[in-house]
Design an enzyme around this catalytic site. Structure first.
Site, PDB file in Angstrom:
ATOM      1  N   ARG A  31      48.277  63.651 -27.477  1.00  0.00           N
ATOM      2  CA  ARG A  31      49.442  65.108 -27.256  1.00  0.00           C
ATOM      3  C   ARG A  31      50.096  64.448 -27.791  1.00  0.00           C
ATOM      4  O   ARG A  31      51.223  65.408 -28.940  1.00  0.00           O
ATOM      5  CB  ARG A  31      49.618  65.219 -25.432  1.00  0.00           C
ATOM      6  CG  ARG A  31      48.851  65.489 -24.591  1.00  0.00           C
ATOM      7  CD  ARG A  31      49.455  66.111 -23.560  1.00  0.00           C
ATOM      8  NE  ARG A  31      48.854  66.468 -22.237  1.00  0.00           N
ATOM      9  CZ  ARG A  31      47.584  65.952 -21.819  1.00  0.00           C
ATOM     10  NH1 ARG A  31      47.114  64.536 -22.786  1.00  0.00           N
ATOM     11  NH2 ARG A  31      47.018  66.152 -21.004  1.00  0.00           N
ATOM     12  N   GLN A 181      43.675  68.445 -17.700  1.00  0.00           N
ATOM     13  CA  GLN A 181      42.304  68.718 -19.760  1.00  0.00           C
ATOM     14  C   GLN A 181      42.978  70.631 -19.016  1.00  0.00           C
ATOM     15  O   GLN A 181      42.713  71.352 -20.991  1.00  0.00           O
ATOM     16  CB  GLN A 181      41.748  68.555 -19.421  1.00  0.00           C
ATOM     17  CG  GLN A 181      41.764  66.605 -19.759  1.00  0.00           C
ATOM     18  CD  GLN A 181      40.476  66.008 -19.986  1.00  0.00           C
ATOM     19  OE1 GLN A 181      39.340  66.459 -19.458  1.00  0.00           O
ATOM     20  NE2 GLN A 181      40.314  64.586 -19.666  1.00  0.00           N
ATOM     21  N   ASP A 332      42.862  58.583 -12.009  1.00  0.00           N
ATOM     22  CA  ASP A 332      42.575  57.608 -12.791  1.00  0.00           C
ATOM     23  C   ASP A 332      42.213  55.837 -12.490  1.00  0.00           C
ATOM     24  O   ASP A 332      41.891  55.148 -12.957  1.00  0.00           O
ATOM     25  CB  ASP A 332      42.985  57.638 -14.408  1.00  0.00           C
ATOM     26  CG  ASP A 332      42.351  58.826 -14.473  1.00  0.00           C
ATOM     27  OD1 ASP A 332      41.138  59.207 -14.582  1.00  0.00           O
ATOM     28  OD2 ASP A 332      43.517  59.139 -15.554  1.00  0.00           O
ATOM     29  N   ARG A 405      36.635  52.189 -16.803  1.00  0.00           N
ATOM     30  CA  ARG A 405      37.394  52.031 -16.154  1.00  0.00           C
ATOM     31  C   ARG A 405      36.418  50.993 -15.007  1.00  0.00           C
ATOM     32  O   ARG A 405      36.725  50.228 -14.076  1.00  0.00           O
ATOM     33  CB  ARG A 405      38.147  52.834 -14.838  1.00  0.00           C
ATOM     34  CG  ARG A 405      39.077  53.570 -16.290  1.00  0.00           C
ATOM     35  CD  ARG A 405      40.079  54.175 -15.952  1.00  0.00           C
ATOM     36  NE  ARG A 405      41.588  54.170 -16.031  1.00  0.00           N
ATOM     37  CZ  ARG A 405      41.827  55.674 -17.421  1.00  0.00           C
ATOM     38  NH1 ARG A 405      40.776  56.429 -17.311  1.00  0.00           N
ATOM     39  NH2 ARG A 405      43.014  55.382 -18.237  1.00  0.00           N
TER      40      ARG A 405
HETATM   41  C1  S3P Z   1      43.742  63.568 -18.943  1.00  0.00           C
HETATM   42  C2  S3P Z   1      43.132  64.715 -17.413  1.00  0.00           C
HETATM   43  C3  S3P Z   1      42.896  63.973 -16.183  1.00  0.00           C
HETATM   44  C4  S3P Z   1      42.634  62.573 -16.806  1.00  0.00           C
HETATM   45  C5  S3P Z   1      41.767  61.684 -17.857  1.00  0.00           C
HETATM   46  C6  S3P Z   1      43.364  62.156 -19.358  1.00  0.00           C
HETATM   47  C7  S3P Z   1      43.901  64.439 -19.312  1.00  0.00           C
HETATM   48  O1  S3P Z   1      41.526  64.687 -16.320  1.00  0.00           O
HETATM   49  O2  S3P Z   1      41.282  62.253 -15.839  1.00  0.00           O
HETATM   50  O3  S3P Z   1      41.748  60.530 -17.741  1.00  0.00           O
HETATM   51  O4  S3P Z   1      44.878  63.832 -20.085  1.00  0.00           O
HETATM   52  O5  S3P Z   1      44.512  65.426 -19.329  1.00  0.00           O
HETATM   53  P1  S3P Z   1      41.501  66.039 -15.430  1.00  0.00           P
HETATM   54  O6  S3P Z   1      41.860  67.112 -16.397  1.00  0.00           O
HETATM   55  O7  S3P Z   1      39.619  66.593 -15.788  1.00  0.00           O
HETATM   56  O8  S3P Z   1      41.643  66.000 -14.245  1.00  0.00           O
END
Ligand code: S3P
Length: 452
Positions: A31, A181, A332, A405
């Protein structure tokens, strides 16, 4: 993206001790690059991870004409403004990074040029309808590719340009799953929309995008698990450049900290970790189950993200049940939690974690196999796992399945298993945690890396 194969060899280790730093938070890193690239001028970001996922986002912006330079201290991003991106020179290769692909899907949907995004084998198996459908609903010309499930779309993703006079529409969307996301893709596309973006999640997912937008003066309002972005609200559009620090990644810090919780006599602390409440589920849960975990505030990073020193001291732990919003806040970290569960007394039950099945691998199935290989009794559930702790672990030969992971969680199990464990496909760790082996060795872990 990985040209070199890596293998870890791990042996049972004595107490782990020391104070370390982990690479910058991956989510905040992506971001920072996005908001830096869209700012009006040169932004400076310190602490950005050199992990391959963040590099994929950096490369994507370079291919759209954004100059990004890195020296020993900082990354400088020559922002081109909201309307200044150029059509990518080639297909955008997102590598293993789902966040790059999904966030850019939103951003690129608002542009007046076309683009195409591809990923590696693991990313190409990940579902994309979750971003494609709502983006189409607001007028984006976005298409995915057919794949394993008939009603799902996968990468590659193609986006056709908005034509002269055409604009994305406002959207009011109740998200079926909590996903930062998807939320971020819609908020980024919302910067280019003619109407407001109104989103509601079932549970609040990580809110880094909202925090950054707020700190940059973007007209965003949040309330619980709802967010509204209304670009027409007295907003000139765009923002000034910034100087941000990316805090340490709590999802990476989880590995040395949980190693300390697993290995008798250990005490490990990690400096300047992001402790945004949407990311601290693991550390809250550790306290609930009787682990010795302390937190000392250490200031703020990018977009007003709180940071802290986290310290874990070994103690005997009883397994417990984790589900609901706690699991969203530690999604995660579940592979690492499964490793901890192997050394906890009794059963650890993870529920409401079906999202794990669509991560870099099917983490429920993969962790069940990894635990089984080490001799840990484990039951796979549709939305989680039940792990029975306390068995004596045998060294195992594991393949990471291309999932960073999984490789690191298997390494934790190797630290407490009899004999040697081998982890193939360990190059995947470079996506999020370059320097993992050196860091674990500095704490006293018996782990080595072979390449070739
Ligand atoms: C993330 C959102 C999560 C996370 C990923 C990073 C992000 O995924 O598991 O490692 O940076 O927005 P989801 O949006 O699929 O939950």
């Amino acid at each position: 993206m990985h040209s070199v194969r890596k293998r870890y060899r791990v042996r049972r280790s004595g107490p782990l001790r020391g104070s370390v730093r982990v690479p910058g938070d991956k989510s905040i890193g992506h971001r920072s690059l996005i908001f830096g690239a869209l700012g009006r001028g040169a932004s400076r970001v310190t602490g950005l991870s050199e992990g391959l996922d963040n590099q994929a986002t950096r490369q994507a912006f370079r291919s759209m004409g954004v100059v990004i330079e890195r020296d020993a201290e900082a990354t400088t991003i020559q922002g081109v403004g909201l309307r200044g991106l150029r059509m990518p020179r080639d297909v955008v290769d997102c590598g293993n990074s789902g966040t790059t692909m999904r966030l850019l899907a939103g951003l690129l949907s608002g542009q007046r040029f076309g683009s195409r995004m591809v990923g590696d084998a693991s990313l190409t198996r990940r579902p994309m309808s979750r971003v494609i459908e709502p983006l189409r609903a607001r007028g984006a010309h976005i298409a995915g590719t057919a794949g394993a499930k008939p009603d799902e779309l996968y990468p590659p993703i193609s986006i056709a340009p908005l034509v002269e006079g055409e604009e994305l529409k406002g959207i009011e969307y109740k998200m079926p799953v909590a996903s930062a996301q998807v939320k971020s893709a819609l908020l980024l596309s919302g910067l280019y929309a003619a109407g407001p973006t109104i989103l509601e999640e079932p549970v609040l997912s990580r809110d880094h995008t909202e925090r950054m937008m707020l700190s940059l003066g973007v007209p965003v309002q949040t309330a619980g698990a709802s967010v509204v972005l209304d670009p027409n609200e007295d907003w000139a559009g765009g923002w000034e450049p910034f100087e941000w620090h990316v805090p340490g990644d709590p999802s990476s810090a989880a590995f040395p900290l949980l190693a300390a919780a697993m290995v008798r006599g250990s005490e490990v602390s990690v400096q300047d970790v992001c402790v945004n409440p949407t990311r601290t589920g693991l550390f809250d849960w550790l306290r609930l189950i009787g682990a010795r975990c302390e937190r000392r505030p250490s200031g703020h990073g990018a977009g007003d993200e709180p940071m802290a020193e986290l310290r874990v001291t070994h103690a005997s732990i009883r397994g417990s049940i984790a589900g609901g919003e706690l699991v969203v806040r530690m999604i995660d970290e579940i592979p690492a939690v499964c490793a901890l569960a192997a050394t906890s007394a009794g059963k650890t039950e993870i529920r409401d974690a079906a999202e794990l099945r669509v991560k870099e691998s099917d983490r429920i199935a993969t962790m069940a196999q990894v635990l089984g290989a080490f001799g840990v009794p484990c039951e796979e559930l549709p939305d989680g796992l039940i792990v029975t702790g306390g068995a004596s672990l045998q060294g195992a030969h594991i393949d990471s399945r291309g999932d960073h992971r999984i490789a690191m969680a298997a390494s934790l199990l190797g630290l407490v298993a009899e004999g040697e464990s081998i982890i193939d496909g360990a190059e995947a760790v470079d996506t999020s945690f370059p320097g993992f082996v050196a860091l674990m060795r500095s704490l006293g872990a018996d782990i080595t890396e072979e390449t070739g």
